[in-house]
Write an enzyme that holds these catalytic residues in place. Structure first.
Site, short mmCIF file in Angstrom:
data_model
loop_
_atom_site.label_atom_id
_atom_site.label_comp_id
_atom_site.label_asym_id
_atom_site.label_seq_id
_atom_site.Cartn_x
_atom_site.Cartn_y
_atom_site.Cartn_z
N HIS A 131 45.08 33.38 33.87
CA HIS A 131 45.44 32.14 33.03
C HIS A 131 46.60 32.54 32.08
O HIS A 131 47.37 31.57 31.76
CB HIS A 131 44.40 32.08 32.02
CG HIS A 131 43.17 31.42 32.92
ND1 HIS A 131 41.70 31.49 32.28
CD2 HIS A 131 42.94 31.01 34.03
CE1 HIS A 131 41.00 31.07 33.30
NE2 HIS A 131 41.53 30.65 34.55
N LYS A 368 34.75 35.29 35.57
CA LYS A 368 35.69 34.64 36.28
C LYS A 368 37.07 35.42 35.94
O LYS A 368 38.09 34.91 36.33
CB LYS A 368 35.75 33.11 36.11
CG LYS A 368 34.41 32.57 36.87
CD LYS A 368 34.61 30.84 36.68
CE LYS A 368 33.92 30.53 35.37
NZ LYS A 368 33.61 28.96 35.34
N PHE A 369 36.90 36.23 35.04
CA PHE A 369 38.13 37.15 34.88
C PHE A 369 39.49 36.51 34.42
O PHE A 369 40.43 36.65 34.88
CB PHE A 369 38.57 38.04 36.22
CG PHE A 369 37.16 38.71 36.82
CD1 PHE A 369 36.37 39.22 36.32
CD2 PHE A 369 36.92 38.53 38.31
CE1 PHE A 369 34.99 39.64 36.84
CE2 PHE A 369 36.06 38.70 38.80
CZ PHE A 369 34.83 39.46 38.17
N CYS A 370 39.46 35.20 33.70
CA CYS A 370 40.55 34.60 33.31
C CYS A 370 41.33 33.99 34.44
O CYS A 370 42.50 34.18 34.33
CB CYS A 370 41.20 35.23 32.32
SG CYS A 370 40.39 35.23 30.77
N ALA A 371 40.46 33.73 35.69
CA ALA A 371 41.30 33.31 37.03
C ALA A 371 40.51 32.46 37.48
O ALA A 371 40.11 32.47 38.68
CB ALA A 371 41.56 34.64 37.91
#
Length: 409
Positions: A131, A368-371
């Site tokens: 992100h 979701k690992f900023c993805a």
């Protein structure tokens, strides 16, 4: 544990940590161990622990800490020199050009948000980015998002097609995925962008702790990363790159330090790094990044790469031997990876897996690992589990992870 890992004749040789890190001797609660167990930190991709050598250097810097840039006192002069020397150390660490500007920021996200204020045109970006390298561009209304393809070669072809279709100012890419660890070919991407009159910005947050990088040799125009990914505490980041766009853009923040002369009716702004560093800077954060850069270069990226590769192959082999584990990959041909492995576990939510591992004294990342777009594209809209490591990791940490995952089968 699987037979592959249990059989003494087949068990791989132990691998020791490459360098001491702060917190390596910390004990944490664990099921069945009233006195606790040593913490297996496999969450380096989120924030790496501080190198012990960095902590030692910071102790000296903290003892002499004072104001920067305008103080006449001795410690102000010492602190200013240390801060500006950090800039040069970091420029050398990433192979920057002599005239590249080195701007200190809060983190990678802050660096890219700064970059988004200086780019004079459209930006081409992939749909699988973190992100931090997606949202700053999309909110400008000038982002052209390209869907990744099954292979890296096909994805590069799609990027070239987009750049050829109409002019763009910038191609913004992540060097290594924070989800899968897959590494993109930076020199090829830079050449691709330049062929079509665009510059390239590289989010190197997941790369610079694992690989040597050369802005000049690779043809990179702008490179960003965070201190907390390279064993440096105190929350600072860096943007390194060509000075012209940075000098032509309005200051990122308006305030003291960025201004050269002020009246009630007008202001003259500095050029160079000062233009975008208004306010009192994070001196210790900058110094810690420079100290970490020195230490990583002293260890040597060849040794770091070998250490990563041995542990990653050990981890991949162990995961492949567990039938209930599903590794994540973004590309069919993404064979080059940094020390990151994300996976799902059949019949378990990511949080259940992470909590189970925590009960064994093992720290991983879940979610979701900023993805989010990438996780959705890979069929894991609800998230996954990520293990990541670095110079403070040993084979014992990896083996403990595999043993704990085997218990979930």
């Amino acid at each position: 544990m699987t037979a592959v890992l249990d059989a003494p004749a087949c068990r791989p040789a132990p691998v020791l940590a490459l360098a001491p890190v702060v917190g390596a001797d910390v004990s944490v609660p664990a099921t069945g161990h009233p006195a606790g167990v040593s913490y297996a930190n496999l969450d380096y991709a989120a924030s790496a622990p501080a190198l012990s050598a960095v902590a030692e250097q910071l102790a000296g810097a903290l003892a002499e800490y004072a104001s920067v840039h305008r103080g006449a006192g001795h410690l102000s002069q010492v602190t200013t020199a240390r801060y500006e020397r950090a800039r040069e150390t970091i420029r050398a660490f990433v192979g920057g050009r002599a005239d590249d500007t080195v701007v200190f920021t809060r983190n990678t996200t802050d660096s890219i948000n700064l970059a988004a204020t200086v780019v004079p045109g459209d930006v081409v970006v992939l749909d699988i980015e973190h992100h931090a390298n997606l949202l700053p561009w999309t909110r400008t209304g000038r982002a052209r998002v390209v869907a990744s393809r099954p292979s890296i070669d096909e994805t590069l072809a799609a990027l070239e097609s987009e750049l050829a279709s109409s002019p763009a100012a910038l191609l913004a890419v992540t060097a290594a995925s924070n989800v899968t660890g897959e590494v993109l070919p930076l020199a090829r991407l830079a050449g691709l962008a330049h062929r079509h009159g665009a510059r390239i910005l590289v989010d190197a947050a997941q790369l610079v702790a694992h690989r040597g990088v050369s802005i000049a040799s690779f043809g990179i125009d702008y490179l960003v990363f965070s201190g907390h990914k390279v064993y440096a505490p105190f929350g600072a980041g860096v943007l390194v790159g060509r000075p012209d766009w940075l000098d032509a853009a309005p200051p990122y923040l308006a305030g003291g330090g960025a201004s050269a002369n002020v009246s009630v009716d007008d202001v003259a702004w500095h050029t160079g790094a000062a233009r975008h560093e208004a306010g009192s800077p994070n001196v210790l954060g900058a110094v810690s990044i420079a100290a970490a850069a020195d230490e990583l270069r002293a260890i040597g990226f060849e040794r770091i790469g070998e250490h990563d590769d041995v542990l990653l192959r050990r981890l991949d082999a162990g995961l492949a031997a567990l039938p209930h584990i599903r590794p994540l990959r973004a590309f069919d041909d993404g064979v080059d990876r940094v020390a990151i492995a994300s996976f799902s576990v059949d019949g378990r939510t990511p949080r259940e897996v992470a909590e189970h591992l925590s009960d064994h004294g093992i720290g991983v990342r879940d979610g979701k690992f900023c993805a989010h777009p990438l996780l959705t594209k890979l069929g894991h809209a609800d998230g996954a589990v990520r293990a990541s490591f670095g110079v403070g990791t040993s084979s014992d940490d990896v083996d403990r992870l595999l043993a704990a995952l085997a218990d979930l089968g």
